[in-house]
Write a protein that holds these residues in place. Sequence first.
Motif, mmCIF file in Angstrom:
data_model
loop_
_atom_site.group_PDB
_atom_site.id
_atom_site.type_symbol
_atom_site.label_atom_id
_atom_site.label_comp_id
_atom_site.label_asym_id
_atom_site.label_seq_id
_atom_site.Cartn_x
_atom_site.Cartn_y
_atom_site.Cartn_z
ATOM 1 N N ILE A 109 97.996 23.335 55.155
ATOM 2 C CA ILE A 109 96.813 22.657 55.696
ATOM 3 C C ILE A 109 96.152 23.505 56.782
ATOM 4 C CG2 ILE A 109 96.062 20.686 57.108
ATOM 5 C CD1 ILE A 109 98.158 19.007 55.603
ATOM 6 N N LYS A 110 96.975 24.245 57.536
ATOM 7 C CA LYS A 110 96.467 25.088 58.621
ATOM 8 C C LYS A 110 96.015 26.470 58.144
ATOM 9 C CE LYS A 110 96.890 22.406 62.245
ATOM 10 N NZ LYS A 110 95.741 22.101 63.125
ATOM 11 N N GLY A 111 96.058 26.683 56.821
ATOM 12 C CA GLY A 111 95.520 27.926 56.288
ATOM 13 C C GLY A 111 96.504 29.054 56.079
ATOM 14 N N PHE A 157 112.820 17.554 63.638
ATOM 15 C CA PHE A 157 111.752 18.041 64.502
ATOM 16 C C PHE A 157 110.407 17.524 64.002
ATOM 17 C CE2 PHE A 157 112.570 21.172 61.197
ATOM 18 C CZ PHE A 157 111.317 21.344 60.645
ATOM 19 N N SER A 158 109.418 17.612 64.865
ATOM 20 C CA SER A 158 108.058 17.228 64.494
ATOM 21 C C SER A 158 107.398 18.403 63.778
ATOM 22 C CB SER A 158 107.248 16.867 65.737
ATOM 23 O OG SER A 158 105.868 16.925 65.458
ATOM 24 N N PRO A 159 106.948 18.221 62.533
ATOM 25 C CA PRO A 159 106.256 19.310 61.828
ATOM 26 C C PRO A 159 105.050 19.825 62.605
ATOM 27 C CG PRO A 159 106.797 17.538 60.303
ATOM 28 C CD PRO A 159 107.084 17.017 61.685
ATOM 29 N N LYS A 160 104.374 18.936 63.325
ATOM 30 C CA LYS A 160 103.205 19.361 64.102
ATOM 31 C C LYS A 160 103.605 20.315 65.228
ATOM 32 C CE LYS A 160 100.281 15.338 63.159
ATOM 33 N NZ LYS A 160 99.532 14.202 63.733
ATOM 34 N N ARG A 162 103.960 25.975 67.204
ATOM 35 C CA ARG A 162 104.708 27.161 67.642
ATOM 36 C C ARG A 162 104.408 28.360 66.753
ATOM 37 N NH1 ARG A 162 110.371 24.808 69.609
ATOM 38 N NH2 ARG A 162 109.588 23.040 70.793
ATOM 39 N N VAL A 163 104.289 28.110 65.451
ATOM 40 C CA VAL A 163 103.928 29.187 64.531
ATOM 41 C C VAL A 163 102.568 29.764 64.924
ATOM 42 C CG1 VAL A 163 103.224 29.704 62.157
ATOM 43 C CG2 VAL A 163 105.277 28.332 62.570
ATOM 44 N N GLU A 164 101.611 28.883 65.159
ATOM 45 C CA GLU A 164 100.263 29.337 65.531
ATOM 46 C C GLU A 164 100.281 30.098 66.849
ATOM 47 O OE1 GLU A 164 97.219 26.137 63.527
ATOM 48 O OE2 GLU A 164 98.186 25.560 65.406
ATOM 49 N N ALA A 165 101.069 29.621 67.807
ATOM 50 C CA ALA A 165 101.123 30.276 69.123
ATOM 51 C C ALA A 165 101.706 31.677 69.012
ATOM 52 C CB ALA A 165 101.955 29.432 70.088
ATOM 53 N N LEU A 192 108.025 19.925 53.122
ATOM 54 C CA LEU A 192 107.462 19.342 54.341
ATOM 55 C C LEU A 192 106.799 20.417 55.200
ATOM 56 C CD1 LEU A 192 107.187 16.886 56.317
ATOM 57 C CD2 LEU A 192 109.392 17.605 57.275
ATOM 58 N N VAL A 193 107.536 21.492 55.445
ATOM 59 C CA VAL A 193 107.025 22.581 56.274
ATOM 60 C C VAL A 193 105.834 23.255 55.575
ATOM 61 C CG1 VAL A 193 107.562 24.817 57.311
ATOM 62 C CG2 VAL A 193 109.246 22.961 57.398
ATOM 63 N N LYS A 194 105.971 23.491 54.270
ATOM 64 C CA LYS A 194 104.903 24.155 53.515
ATOM 65 C C LYS A 194 103.610 23.347 53.559
ATOM 66 C CE LYS A 194 103.707 26.030 48.980
ATOM 67 N NZ LYS A 194 104.179 26.356 47.619
ATOM 68 N N ASP A 195 103.713 22.039 53.378
ATOM 69 C CA ASP A 195 102.514 21.195 53.365
ATOM 70 C C ASP A 195 101.744 21.302 54.679
ATOM 71 O OD1 ASP A 195 103.073 20.396 50.820
ATOM 72 O OD2 ASP A 195 103.863 18.425 51.358
#
Length: 225
Positions: free
Chosen positions: A25-27, A106-109, A114-117, A18-21
């Motif tokens: 997608i976000k690169g 949690f919401s994957p989005k 948070r990862v991106e931030a 789930l997390v990997k997918d």
Amino acid sequence: MEQLKVLVVDDEARMRKLVKDFLTIKGFQVIEAEDGEQAVDIFFKQKDIALLILDVMMPKMDGWEVCKTIRQYSQVPIIMLTARGEERDELQGFKLGVDEYISKPFSPKILVARVEAILRRSSSTPGEKTEVGGICLDKAAHEVTIDGKPVDLSYKEFELLTYFLENQGIALSRERILNHVWNYDYFGDARTIDTHVKKLRSKMGEKGEYIKTIWGMGYKFEVNE
């Protein structure tokens, strides 16, 4: 642009997928580990992991032990996942140097945001060095020295000190600090800040006195004349 590597550590294959997918997608380049021992092995072999997403409850070596082991050698950002939302678990995580704490489900989005931030701030365009009261903060090198001696700060402690230095003499509410250092979408508790400030003060030695507590509100960074 080179893909940033994220190590996802969870004993549930479904959760890892789930997390990997969502991250793929976000690169991001996602590497998986199914237990703590495998995670530590991968981390020290790869050398270029940009961020860890780490489950607490795992066989062989739990998330706390993984975090403690890695923190002895690296300040790589760590997001901790747990099925329990208890305050003592969250505080333990922050004491070990966890940067973000997310309770399942949690919401994957939200997780991806948070990862991106975290990675956006850690790789942001560096500004000039900031020097005040014997404290030298170098954004480019992500380093802090106090009276010429290096200080080993976690990612969040560095961000917090940066925010204080950029707002010298300004009273900052806990909510404002949360919004700027943890991002607006961080659904956390103000006690998160108190925990980080306590650790930051401790690492700063006598310079920790520059971070003044404003009772009932927040903090103010002010250099003693």
